[in-house]
Design a protein around this motif. Structure first.
Motif, short mmCIF file in Angstrom:
data_model
loop_
_atom_site.label_atom_id
_atom_site.label_comp_id
_atom_site.label_asym_id
_atom_site.label_seq_id
_atom_site.Cartn_x
_atom_site.Cartn_y
_atom_site.Cartn_z
N ARG A 40 80.50 -76.60 60.17
CA ARG A 40 78.88 -76.19 59.58
C ARG A 40 77.98 -75.46 60.68
O ARG A 40 77.81 -75.70 61.98
CB ARG A 40 78.79 -77.29 58.54
CG ARG A 40 77.48 -76.69 57.94
CD ARG A 40 77.43 -78.23 56.80
NE ARG A 40 75.89 -77.82 55.98
CZ ARG A 40 74.47 -76.91 56.12
NH1 ARG A 40 74.47 -77.00 57.18
NH2 ARG A 40 73.81 -76.69 54.96
N THR A 74 80.11 -75.82 49.29
CA THR A 74 79.98 -76.00 48.69
C THR A 74 78.32 -76.28 48.75
O THR A 74 77.27 -76.50 47.10
CB THR A 74 80.96 -76.72 47.67
OG1 THR A 74 80.61 -78.05 48.54
CG2 THR A 74 82.08 -76.11 46.92
N SER A 75 78.10 -77.08 49.99
CA SER A 75 77.00 -77.99 49.95
C SER A 75 75.77 -76.83 50.23
O SER A 75 74.85 -77.28 50.77
CB SER A 75 77.34 -79.15 50.67
OG SER A 75 78.08 -78.27 51.75
#
Length: 255
Positions: A40, A74-75
């Motif tokens: 990420r 999604t986060s």
């Protein structure tokens, strides 16, 4: 800074250069392996790492998502993508199709003498680079001139639509004309394969000059097959894959 300053050309240019700096910096971190597949990417981390403000970083991340190097999670935020053998093969095939279309348009519409001269000059430079032993310096010249040849070809079509679409697919990961060229440098027969590619370059220029649209298109589509071959070579040879910028992002198809 007041609103007038923010809207000034200098302010806009400064913001654009910051975005380019962020774009190039993040891309280098990904292709260089510092940002690994699936990791990420935090905007704040990039701000600290590259020393640019948050707005250009956000714009750069969105651009890299559009190019395909990143995917939204999604986060929130983005993660580094991986690319399957099939995905890359499809991108190469699409490039070959579009470049074939551009070559056909160039042949059918005709090109200015200045464009033909530029294409010939580019091919001549490659001929010189391929004379004798293939040194690292000569190989670098080949890579540079190869990229220039493909860019000139896109312009020769005199079609803004074709040129834009070719540029778009060229920006897709591992789809550009030079993406897998470095893989060839480890082969014993590297020079011979580059000579084949060069003969195709020269034949395309000849077909365009002679207004042979179908021949020019077929040659450019066949030319893309060399990239397919280099992709297979990279996947079969760990040493070759290690030479490839961003090679850690490529995954083999599973049956």
């Amino acid at each position: 800074m007041d609103l007038k300053d923010a809207a000034s050309p200098d302010a806009r240019n400064g913001s654009a250069s910051q975005t380019v700096r962020a774009l190039l910096g993040i891309r280098e971190l990904i292709l260089g392996g510092e940002l690994t597949p699936g990791s990420r990417i935090s905007e704040l981390w990039v701000v600290d790492r590259l020393g640019v403000s948050r707005t250009p970083v956000r714009a750069a991340l969105i651009r890299l998502q559009e190019e395909g190097l990143l995917e939204p999670i999604t986060s929130g935020g983005f993660a580094v993508r991986t690319f399957s053998e099939t995905e890359i093969g499809d991108s190469i095939e699409l490039r070959g199709t579009l470049e074939g279309f551009a070559a056909r348009l160039a042949a059918e519409r005709g090109v200015a003498p200045e464009m033909l001269d530029a294409l010939r000059e580019c091919v001549d430079h490659i001929d010189v680079a391929l004379e004798g032993d293939l040194t690292q310096e000569k190989f670098s010249i080949y890579v540079e001139m190869n990229a220039r040849f493909h860019k000139l070809l896109a312009s020769a079509a005199r079609s803004r639509v074709a040129e834009q679409q070719i540029e778009r697919v060229m920006n897709a990961p591992f789809a550009s004309a030079s993406a897998f060229v470095m893989v060839q440098s480890i082969e014993d027969g590297a020079r011979e394969m580059l000579l084949i590619a060069q003969s195709q370059h020269r034949a395309v220029v000849e077909a365009i000059e002679n207004r042979e649209g179908a021949r020019a298109e077929a040659l450019m589509r066949e030319h893309a097959r060399i990239a397919h071959r280099n992709l297979r070579l990279a996947l079969q040879n760990q040493k070759a894959l290690a030479r490839l910028l961003g090679g850690n992002l490529i995954r083999r198809d599973t049956v």
